[in-house]
Write an enzyme that holds these catalytic residues in place. Sequence first.
Site, PDB file in Angstrom:
ATOM      1  N   ARG A 290      -1.181  -0.333  93.390  1.00  9.06           N
ATOM      2  CA  ARG A 290      -1.874  -0.687  92.157  1.00  9.06           C
ATOM      3  C   ARG A 290      -0.930  -1.369  91.179  1.00  9.06           C
ATOM      4  O   ARG A 290       0.287  -1.355  91.352  1.00  9.06           O
ATOM      5  CB  ARG A 290      -2.466   0.555  91.495  1.00  9.06           C
ATOM      6  CG  ARG A 290      -1.379   1.522  91.063  1.00  9.06           C
ATOM      7  CD  ARG A 290      -1.845   2.482  89.991  1.00  9.06           C
ATOM      8  NE  ARG A 290      -0.736   3.329  89.573  1.00  9.06           N
ATOM      9  CZ  ARG A 290       0.199   2.964  88.708  1.00  9.06           C
ATOM     10  NH1 ARG A 290       0.178   1.754  88.192  1.00  9.06           N
ATOM     11  NH2 ARG A 290       1.180   3.779  88.380  1.00  9.06           N
ATOM     12  N   LEU A 291      -1.549  -1.951  90.164  1.00 13.28           N
ATOM     13  CA  LEU A 291      -0.835  -2.460  89.006  1.00 13.28           C
ATOM     14  C   LEU A 291      -1.475  -1.840  87.774  1.00 13.28           C
ATOM     15  O   LEU A 291      -2.689  -1.612  87.745  1.00 13.28           O
ATOM     16  CB  LEU A 291      -0.929  -3.984  88.914  1.00 13.28           C
ATOM     17  CG  LEU A 291      -0.278  -4.811  90.028  1.00 13.28           C
ATOM     18  CD1 LEU A 291      -0.573  -6.300  89.809  1.00 13.28           C
ATOM     19  CD2 LEU A 291       1.217  -4.575  90.080  1.00 13.28           C
ATOM     20  N   ASP A 292      -0.668  -1.562  86.747  1.00 14.86           N
ATOM     21  CA  ASP A 292      -1.228  -1.082  85.493  1.00 14.86           C
ATOM     22  C   ASP A 292      -2.226  -2.097  84.958  1.00 14.86           C
ATOM     23  O   ASP A 292      -2.134  -3.298  85.237  1.00 14.86           O
ATOM     24  CB  ASP A 292      -0.124  -0.871  84.457  1.00 14.86           C
ATOM     25  CG  ASP A 292       0.818   0.270  84.836  1.00 14.86           C
ATOM     26  OD1 ASP A 292       0.392   1.147  85.609  1.00 14.86           O
ATOM     27  OD2 ASP A 292       1.969   0.267  84.366  1.00 14.86           O
ATOM     28  N   ALA A 293      -3.169  -1.625  84.139  1.00 12.42           N
ATOM     29  CA  ALA A 293      -4.206  -2.511  83.618  1.00 12.42           C
ATOM     30  C   ALA A 293      -3.619  -3.719  82.905  1.00 12.42           C
ATOM     31  O   ALA A 293      -4.096  -4.847  83.061  1.00 12.42           O
ATOM     32  CB  ALA A 293      -5.131  -1.735  82.676  1.00 12.42           C
TER      33      ALA A 293
END
Length: 344
Positions: free
Chosen positions: A177-180
Amino acid sequence: MGEVLRLLQAEDRGENEGQVTSAFHEPFSEDQNEDFDEDEFKGTSVSLGAAEDNPRLDLFLAKELGVSRSYAKSLVIEGRVRTLREEARLKPSSKVRAGASFVISLPPPRELELEPEPVAFGVVYEDDDIAVIDKPAGLVVAPAPGHWRGTLLHGLLYRFPSMRVINGTERPGIVHRLDAGTSGLMVVAKNLHAQGFLMELFRQRKVKKEYIALVKGSLPRKEGSVDAPIGRDPKNRLRMAVVPHGKPAVTRYEVLWLRQGCSLTICRPVTGRTHQIRVHMSYLGCPIVGDILYSPKSDERLDRPFLHAWRLAFPHPTRGEVMNFRSFLPPDLRQFLRGRFSTP
């Protein structure tokens, strides 16, 4: 480092703007990992309030949570939905009155069935097994409190109908994932074989990734690393922090240049803890520009952290060949650099 600077110069001239290419050949250093924290996604409870009358409870839940109607129905049948007034057991067909409040106990994501919906994101590469996407800043990867609809996961299921066969599994297709607020490259799996293969690559640290970050101040060395454990901040549960009994976390960095009190830096996370790069840069006294969570007194005019996942490399789950990708800085970060550092 030379390639990064050439890339930034090419971007500044507008060459291949907005495109992502696989044409890089510089080797990555070993033992890199990604923002992948296996303990992050757990079951949770959420409260919902009805603003207007609804004919059926299952329809109301499906709309508000961004899940399929059948899944919403199962939540009610399993007793996971209750009213604050502890009324009689609810049914999927129960009417919902305006002003009613509900508490929903959601199971872990492995049981979650999402309703596909259109979501904007870039697709760099795709085949029958994988897709490499360019996530824009502001897009949440998976459903979480406050973000039950319009996530990347909803958009993936809509954009790639073949992925719906793995809907209902734990984070279908999502292997990291990547942070928002972080933009850049992600690889997603389009079938169970690819998902298992890629997740194992991340566990074995065989996926190579680099971030471009602009941080405040001067880092201790031109090239260095941070080895400091990360856990939940005891003073602010929304933040992570370097804490004595946190999980081991290592980030390597390389400073490209220092100008006007800011350092443009390449960050290579060896481990994959939540907010790792942001926490480690702040720990060094050099928080990421625009990161109001870890630098609340920031006066920079940037509405998200200056953090971009710009390089990605991994073996293909079927063919075995190493796939290499890079992503130009998005327009908002390029414009910020020009406005912040251009000489009048």
